[in-house]
Design a protein around this motif. Structure first.
Motif, PDB file in Angstrom:
ATOM      1  N   LEU A  11     -54.857  36.425  68.766  1.00 45.18           N
ATOM      2  CA  LEU A  11     -53.796  35.419  68.892  1.00 45.18           C
ATOM      3  C   LEU A  11     -52.813  35.828  69.972  1.00 45.18           C
ATOM      4  O   LEU A  11     -52.989  36.862  70.620  1.00 45.18           O
ATOM      5  CB  LEU A  11     -53.078  35.266  67.547  1.00 45.18           C
ATOM      6  CG  LEU A  11     -53.978  34.875  66.374  1.00 45.18           C
ATOM      7  CD1 LEU A  11     -53.218  34.961  65.061  1.00 45.18           C
ATOM      8  CD2 LEU A  11     -54.544  33.474  66.559  1.00 45.18           C
ATOM      9  N   ASP A  14     -46.551  34.125  70.185  1.00 45.10           N
ATOM     10  CA  ASP A  14     -45.964  32.921  69.576  1.00 45.10           C
ATOM     11  C   ASP A  14     -46.671  32.560  68.284  1.00 45.10           C
ATOM     12  O   ASP A  14     -46.041  32.241  67.275  1.00 45.10           O
ATOM     13  CB  ASP A  14     -46.093  31.723  70.530  1.00 45.10           C
ATOM     14  CG  ASP A  14     -45.155  31.842  71.701  1.00 45.10           C
ATOM     15  OD1 ASP A  14     -44.303  32.763  71.664  1.00 45.10           O
ATOM     16  OD2 ASP A  14     -45.273  31.042  72.642  1.00 45.10           O
ATOM     17  N   LYS A  15     -47.985  32.597  68.346  1.00 47.51           N
ATOM     18  CA  LYS A  15     -48.790  32.219  67.183  1.00 47.51           C
ATOM     19  C   LYS A  15     -48.543  33.192  66.039  1.00 47.51           C
ATOM     20  O   LYS A  15     -48.435  32.797  64.877  1.00 47.51           O
ATOM     21  CB  LYS A  15     -50.268  32.187  67.590  1.00 47.51           C
ATOM     22  CG  LYS A  15     -51.208  31.625  66.564  1.00 47.51           C
ATOM     23  CD  LYS A  15     -51.324  30.113  66.587  1.00 47.51           C
ATOM     24  CE  LYS A  15     -51.917  29.548  67.830  1.00 47.51           C
ATOM     25  NZ  LYS A  15     -53.334  29.296  67.789  1.00 47.51           N
ATOM     26  N   LYS A  18     -45.269  32.439  64.400  1.00 45.12           N
ATOM     27  CA  LYS A  18     -45.440  31.225  63.610  1.00 45.12           C
ATOM     28  C   LYS A  18     -46.113  31.544  62.273  1.00 45.12           C
ATOM     29  O   LYS A  18     -45.705  31.063  61.214  1.00 45.12           O
ATOM     30  CB  LYS A  18     -46.346  30.234  64.358  1.00 45.12           C
ATOM     31  CG  LYS A  18     -45.631  29.088  65.026  1.00 45.12           C
ATOM     32  CD  LYS A  18     -46.668  28.005  65.345  1.00 45.12           C
ATOM     33  CE  LYS A  18     -46.336  27.261  66.606  1.00 45.12           C
ATOM     34  NZ  LYS A  18     -47.365  26.277  66.963  1.00 45.12           N
ATOM     35  N   ASN A  52     -51.751  41.783  68.113  1.00 46.97           N
ATOM     36  CA  ASN A  52     -51.886  40.340  67.858  1.00 46.97           C
ATOM     37  C   ASN A  52     -53.293  39.942  67.430  1.00 46.97           C
ATOM     38  O   ASN A  52     -53.667  38.773  67.514  1.00 46.97           O
ATOM     39  CB  ASN A  52     -51.451  39.495  69.066  1.00 46.97           C
ATOM     40  CG  ASN A  52     -49.985  39.691  69.402  1.00 46.97           C
ATOM     41  OD1 ASN A  52     -49.182  39.961  68.509  1.00 46.97           O
ATOM     42  ND2 ASN A  52     -49.654  39.575  70.672  1.00 46.97           N
ATOM     43  N   TRP A  68     -55.550  28.250  62.630  1.00 43.50           N
ATOM     44  CA  TRP A  68     -54.810  29.008  63.650  1.00 43.50           C
ATOM     45  C   TRP A  68     -55.555  29.038  64.970  1.00 43.50           C
ATOM     46  O   TRP A  68     -54.948  29.053  66.027  1.00 43.50           O
ATOM     47  CB  TRP A  68     -54.505  30.415  63.138  1.00 43.50           C
ATOM     48  CG  TRP A  68     -53.586  30.355  61.961  1.00 43.50           C
ATOM     49  CD1 TRP A  68     -53.917  30.533  60.649  1.00 43.50           C
ATOM     50  CD2 TRP A  68     -52.191  30.039  61.970  1.00 43.50           C
ATOM     51  NE1 TRP A  68     -52.831  30.349  59.847  1.00 43.50           N
ATOM     52  CE2 TRP A  68     -51.749  30.051  60.617  1.00 43.50           C
ATOM     53  CE3 TRP A  68     -51.271  29.741  62.978  1.00 43.50           C
ATOM     54  CZ2 TRP A  68     -50.422  29.773  60.262  1.00 43.50           C
ATOM     55  CZ3 TRP A  68     -49.958  29.473  62.616  1.00 43.50           C
ATOM     56  CH2 TRP A  68     -49.553  29.486  61.273  1.00 43.50           C
ATOM     57  N   GLU A  71     -55.229  25.474  67.381  1.00 44.98           N
ATOM     58  CA  GLU A  71     -54.241  25.195  68.431  1.00 44.98           C
ATOM     59  C   GLU A  71     -54.646  25.856  69.733  1.00 44.98           C
ATOM     60  O   GLU A  71     -54.288  25.427  70.801  1.00 44.98           O
ATOM     61  CB  GLU A  71     -52.872  25.725  68.007  1.00 44.98           C
ATOM     62  CG  GLU A  71     -52.264  24.891  66.904  1.00 44.98           C
ATOM     63  CD  GLU A  71     -50.935  25.464  66.499  1.00 44.98           C
ATOM     64  OE1 GLU A  71     -50.026  25.465  67.330  1.00 44.98           O
ATOM     65  OE2 GLU A  71     -50.842  25.948  65.369  1.00 44.98           O
ATOM     66  N   LEU A  73     -54.038  28.438  71.585  1.00 52.60           N
ATOM     67  CA  LEU A  73     -53.136  28.834  72.662  1.00 52.60           C
ATOM     68  C   LEU A  73     -53.685  30.028  73.431  1.00 52.60           C
ATOM     69  O   LEU A  73     -53.264  30.311  74.524  1.00 52.60           O
ATOM     70  CB  LEU A  73     -51.771  29.219  72.073  1.00 52.60           C
ATOM     71  CG  LEU A  73     -51.022  28.087  71.380  1.00 52.60           C
ATOM     72  CD1 LEU A  73     -49.795  28.620  70.670  1.00 52.60           C
ATOM     73  CD2 LEU A  73     -50.647  27.024  72.390  1.00 52.60           C
ATOM     74  N   SER A  74     -54.643  30.716  72.825  1.00 54.10           N
ATOM     75  CA  SER A  74     -55.056  31.974  73.438  1.00 54.10           C
ATOM     76  C   SER A  74     -56.546  32.022  73.732  1.00 54.10           C
ATOM     77  O   SER A  74     -57.188  33.032  73.563  1.00 54.10           O
ATOM     78  CB  SER A  74     -54.693  33.130  72.515  1.00 54.10           C
ATOM     79  OG  SER A  74     -55.281  32.890  71.250  1.00 54.10           O
TER      80      SER A  74
END
Ligand code: MG
Length: 298
Positions: A11, A14-15, A18, A52, A68, A71, A73-74
């Protein structure tokens, strides 16, 4: 707790923060200096490391990790420089065209693309494809071909197999795109569907063969260009399928399963077998499974 069900996600910061606030009520103490936090409930435990990395375990691990990962993001790409990639859609569907697309992704576009949520089109819902693809098409140079069922069936009739048809379509979009961007030196990736030797053997006699291709399986999850191409191809397929559905006044089912057999049987019985030539890939085994009502004379 079932420890065999373990899923690891990389991750971003930010994740992770969250997640930490999301699970705040289930956080359990941990003694490891490498662990950021850990949570536990009846069906799930998650350990998030300082790197992470998150390890999901237990009955709900798969479901919960998808949330997770969703989204995305990574998304980590294997190759993040300028590149062309191609992919195709519709080859396993009895109804509808084969759509092949090549997309050109420059290094500067990769973050935008990833933020948009681009990854393997198979993991993205149709609604999301319809939302994303127009944004891609507006920004990214690409070349796309949809081969109608009629043309496809003609090619099969004169002796082409599906792999040869795919090879020719991939070659065509790659050629068109390299010409469009005036660059035939950039890394060019094809989501592999057959061996390199076989691919080029199918293109023998063709004047404009794109050489120096890198073939790789599951390329849509490693190369942003292939991921973008697969989304645009899927979009074209959906648009074409909608148009075909509209012309029949009924929603055509995807795939090649039982529902498809029934649907095709209905079309043939209603409009005549010949009608299918413009809608299906006739050489599929589905054609043999059609339940055709014999015309009765009275
Ligand atoms: Mg593919």
């Amino acid at each position: 707790m079932d420890k065999s069900n373990t899923i690891t996600l990389q991750l971003d910061k930010d994740k992770v923060s969250k997640m930490k606030s999301f699970y705040v009520e289930n956080i359990v103490p941990t003694r490891s200096e490498f662990v950021n936090f850990a949570m536990k409930n009846n069906n799930l435990s998650i350990t998030v490391y300082n790197s992470n990395k998150a390890v999901f375990q237990g009955k709900d691990a798969e479901y919960e990790s998808t949330i997770w990962a969703g989204e995305n993001l990574s998304q980590i790409w294997k190759y993040d420089k300028d590149q062309i990639g191609s992919d195709e859609v519709g080859t396993g569907d009895y109804f509808g065209p084969i759509c092949v697309c090549a997309a050109y992704i420059q290094k500067k576009d990769i973050k935008w693309l990833t933020d948009l949520g681009v990854n393997d089109s198979k993991k993205i819902t149709d609604n999301k494809i319809i939302e994303m693809a127009p944004k891609l098409i507006k920004r990214i140079p690409y070349s796309q071909i949809s081969l109608s069922n009629e043309k496809y069936n003609n090619l099969v009739e004169i002796g082409y197999n599906q792999a040869k048809i795919k090879a020719m379509l991939h070659n065509q979009v790659l050629y068109n795109l390299q010409k469009k961007i005036k660059n035939d030196k950039v890394l060019t990736v094809v989501d592999q569907f057959l061996t390199e030797r076989k691919y080029f053997s199918y293109l023998e006699g063709n004047d404009n063969v794109v050489r120096n291709i890198h073939f790789e399986t599951k390329a849509e999850s490693k190369y942003p260009s292939v991921a973008a191409a697969s989304i645009i191809a899927r979009y074209s397929f959906l648009v074409k399928m909608n148009a075909l559905s509209e012309s029949l006044g009924a929603t055509i089912p995807k795939g090649a399963g039982h529902e498809v057999d029934n649907f095709a049987s209905d079309i043939a019985n209603k409009h005549g077998f010949e009608k299918l030539n413009g809608y299906v890939k006739l050489h599929f085994v589905n054609t043999k499974k059609l339940n055709l009502i014999e015309e009765k004379e009275d």
